[in-house]
Scaffold this active site. Structure first.
Site, PDB file in Angstrom:
ATOM      1  N   LYS A  16       0.867  -1.189   0.000  1.00  0.00           N
ATOM      2  CA  LYS A  16       0.000   0.000   0.000  1.00  0.00           C
ATOM      3  C   LYS A  16       0.893   1.225   0.000  1.00  0.00           C
ATOM      4  O   LYS A  16       1.158   1.818   1.046  1.00  0.00           O
ATOM      5  CB  LYS A  16      -0.901  -0.015   1.237  1.00  0.00           C
TER       6      LYS A  16
HETATM    7  N1  PMP Z   1      -7.300  -2.840  -3.213  1.00  0.00           N
HETATM    8  C1  PMP Z   1      -6.819  -1.615  -2.962  1.00  0.00           C
HETATM    9  C2  PMP Z   1      -6.057  -0.918  -4.020  1.00  0.00           C
HETATM   10  C3  PMP Z   1      -7.056  -1.006  -1.715  1.00  0.00           C
HETATM   11  O1  PMP Z   1      -6.580   0.216  -1.455  1.00  0.00           O
HETATM   12  C4  PMP Z   1      -7.822  -1.700  -0.747  1.00  0.00           C
HETATM   13  C5  PMP Z   1      -8.128  -1.041   0.577  1.00  0.00           C
HETATM   14  N2  PMP Z   1      -7.149  -1.273   1.538  1.00  0.00           N
HETATM   15  C6  PMP Z   1      -8.284  -2.995  -1.049  1.00  0.00           C
HETATM   16  C7  PMP Z   1      -8.015  -3.536  -2.296  1.00  0.00           C
HETATM   17  C8  PMP Z   1      -9.021  -3.810  -0.030  1.00  0.00           C
HETATM   18  O2  PMP Z   1      -8.151  -4.280   0.953  1.00  0.00           O
HETATM   19  P1  PMP Z   1      -8.636  -4.490   2.451  1.00  0.00           P
HETATM   20  O3  PMP Z   1      -9.755  -5.450   2.405  1.00  0.00           O
HETATM   21  O4  PMP Z   1      -7.450  -5.029   3.165  1.00  0.00           O
HETATM   22  O5  PMP Z   1      -9.046  -3.164   2.961  1.00  0.00           O
END
Ligand code: PMP
Length: 305
Positions: free
Chosen positions: A157
Site C-alpha cells: 500500500k
Molecule cells: N485494493 C486496494 C487498491 C485497496 O486500497 C484496498 C483497501 N485497503 C483494497 C483492495 C481492499 O483491501 P482491504 O480489504 O485489506 O481493505
C-alpha cells in the site's frame, strides 16, 4: 471529516494539531510512504469497540514497508497495543477508521529509498462510507490500467501509487459511475480503486489471484474463508477476463472502507438479474456480524479496545 483529537506521531501520542510534517519531507515530496486502513466497529449491545484483524493489517503494513526499504522499531503486537491506547485516549464509541502510515521522514530532495530515516504515525477518524450505493453499485471498466508489480508493487500500500486509484475513482465518479473495475497490463480484471473484486459464476466464487496486481485484501481473505466455511462455496483464485463480468451471476467488491459492495451493473449491462444476489446478500450479513464481534466463531479476528 470528524478527526481524532490525538494522533501517534514521532514516538508518542500528541494532540492532532501537533502531528505536523514539514513541506520538505521526503514522504510528502515523493509519495515514499506506505499506509494501512484499519477499522474499529462499535458493538451497541456490548458497548464496546472492536478492531478488525489488526494483526493482519499491521503485518501487511510492515511488509509494504519492507518492499520500500523501510524499518520501524515496532512489530505487529506493539502496533496493536499502540492502537488500543490511542483509541482509549479519545474514548471512541462509534465506528471508526484508522490510518497508520510509515514514511520517509528526512527533509530535502533526492529520490531514493536508502539511507533515509523512517517514521510511523497514525490518526483516527469517524467512519464514512467509501461507496454509498453499496447494494446496487453501477461500475465501469476504467480506461486507466492498474499499476504493475514491476512498476510500483500493487501488493504494497504505497502512498504514491494511490495517484493511480485517484485517477480511476475520479473519472468513474465524474462519468456517473459508483466505482470502476481496473484492468492490469494483460487486460485481466485486477481490482477496483480501493477494493478487491469477486464474481459468482455457475455457483463458484471467483476472484483474481494475488499475482494479478491486486492488493492482498484483508476483507478479501475474510470473505474467502466465510464463503468456504459458512456457505460451503468453491472459491477459485484465477484471472478474470473483462467480458466475464457481463455474464456473471453475481458480483461484489470488498475492502476495509467499503466492506462488501454489491455490483449490479457494469457499463450499463445488468449483472445476473440486475439486483443483489443471494451469495452477496449472505456474505454481507455474515461479514457485518463478524466485524462487530457478534459471531464468536471468528472472535480471534476482533481485538477489544
Ligand atoms: N485494493 C486496494 C487498491 C485497496 O486500497 C484496498 C483497501 N485497503 C483494497 C483492495 C481492499 O483491501 P482491504 O480489504 O485489506 O481493505
Amino acid at each position: 471529516m470528524d478527526l481524532s483529537k490525538h494522533a501517534f506521531f514521532e514516538g508518542k501520542t500528541v494532540p492532532l494539531s501537533e502531528a505536523r510534517i514539514n513541506i520538505a519531507t521526503h514522504g510528502f515530496l515523493y509519495g515514499t510512504a506506505v499506509f494501512g486502513g484499519v477499522r474499529g466497529y462499535w458493538n451497541e449491545e456490548k458497548k464496546r469497540l472492536f478492531v478488525f484483524r489488526p494483526y493482519d493489517h499491521f503485518r501487511r503494513l510492515l511488509n509494504s514497508g519492507r518492499m520500500m526499504a523501510m524499518s520501524i522499531p515496532y512489530d505487529e503486537e506493539s502496533l496493536i497495543q499502540l492502537t488500543v491506547d490511542l483509541l482509549r485516549t479519545d474514548n471512541w464509541r462509534q465506528d471508526i477508521y484508522m490510518r497508520p502510515t510509515i514514511y520517509k521522514a528526512d527533509m530535502g530532495i533526492g529520490v531514493r529509498l536508502h539511507e533515509l530515516k523512517d517514521e510511523f504515525c497514525m490518526f483516527v477518524m469517524a467512519y464514512e462510507p467509501y461507496v454509498r450505493n453499496d447494494t446496487n453499485a453501477h461500475v465501469t471498466v476504467s480506461s486507466w490500467r492498474r499499476i504493475d508489480d514491476n512498476v510500483i508493487p500493487a501488493r504494497g500500500k504505497v502512498a504514491g501509487a494511490y495517484a493511480n486509484s485517484a485517477l480511476i475513482k475520479t473519472d468513474a465518479n465524474r462519468a456517473g459511475f459508483d466505482e470502476a473495475l481496473v484492468l492490469d497490463q494483460h487486460g485481466h480484471i485486477s481490482e477496483g480503486s480501493a477494493m478487491n473484486v469477486f464474481m459468482v459464476r455457475d455457483g463458484v466464487l471467483v476472484t483474481p489471484p494475488v499475482t494479478d496486481n491486486i492488493l492482498e485484501g484483508i476483507t478479501r481473505r475474510s470473505i474467502i474463508e466465510l464463503a468456504k466455511k459458512e456457505i460451503g462455496l468453491d472459491v477459485v483464485e484465477r484471472s478474470i477476463d473483462r467480458t466475464e463480468v457481463f455474464i456473471a451471476d453475481e458480483m461484489f467488491m470488498t475492502g476495509t472502507a467499503a466492506q462488501v459492495v454489491a455490483v449490479t451493473k457494469v457499463d450499463h449491462r445488468p449483472v445476473g438479474n440486475g439486483s443483489m444476489g443471494p451469495v452477496t446478500t449472505k456474505l454481507r450479513m455474515m461479514f457485518d456480524d463478524v466485524v462487530r464481534a457478534k459471531n464468536t466463531k471468528y472472535s480471534s479476528w476482533n481485538v477489544e479496545v
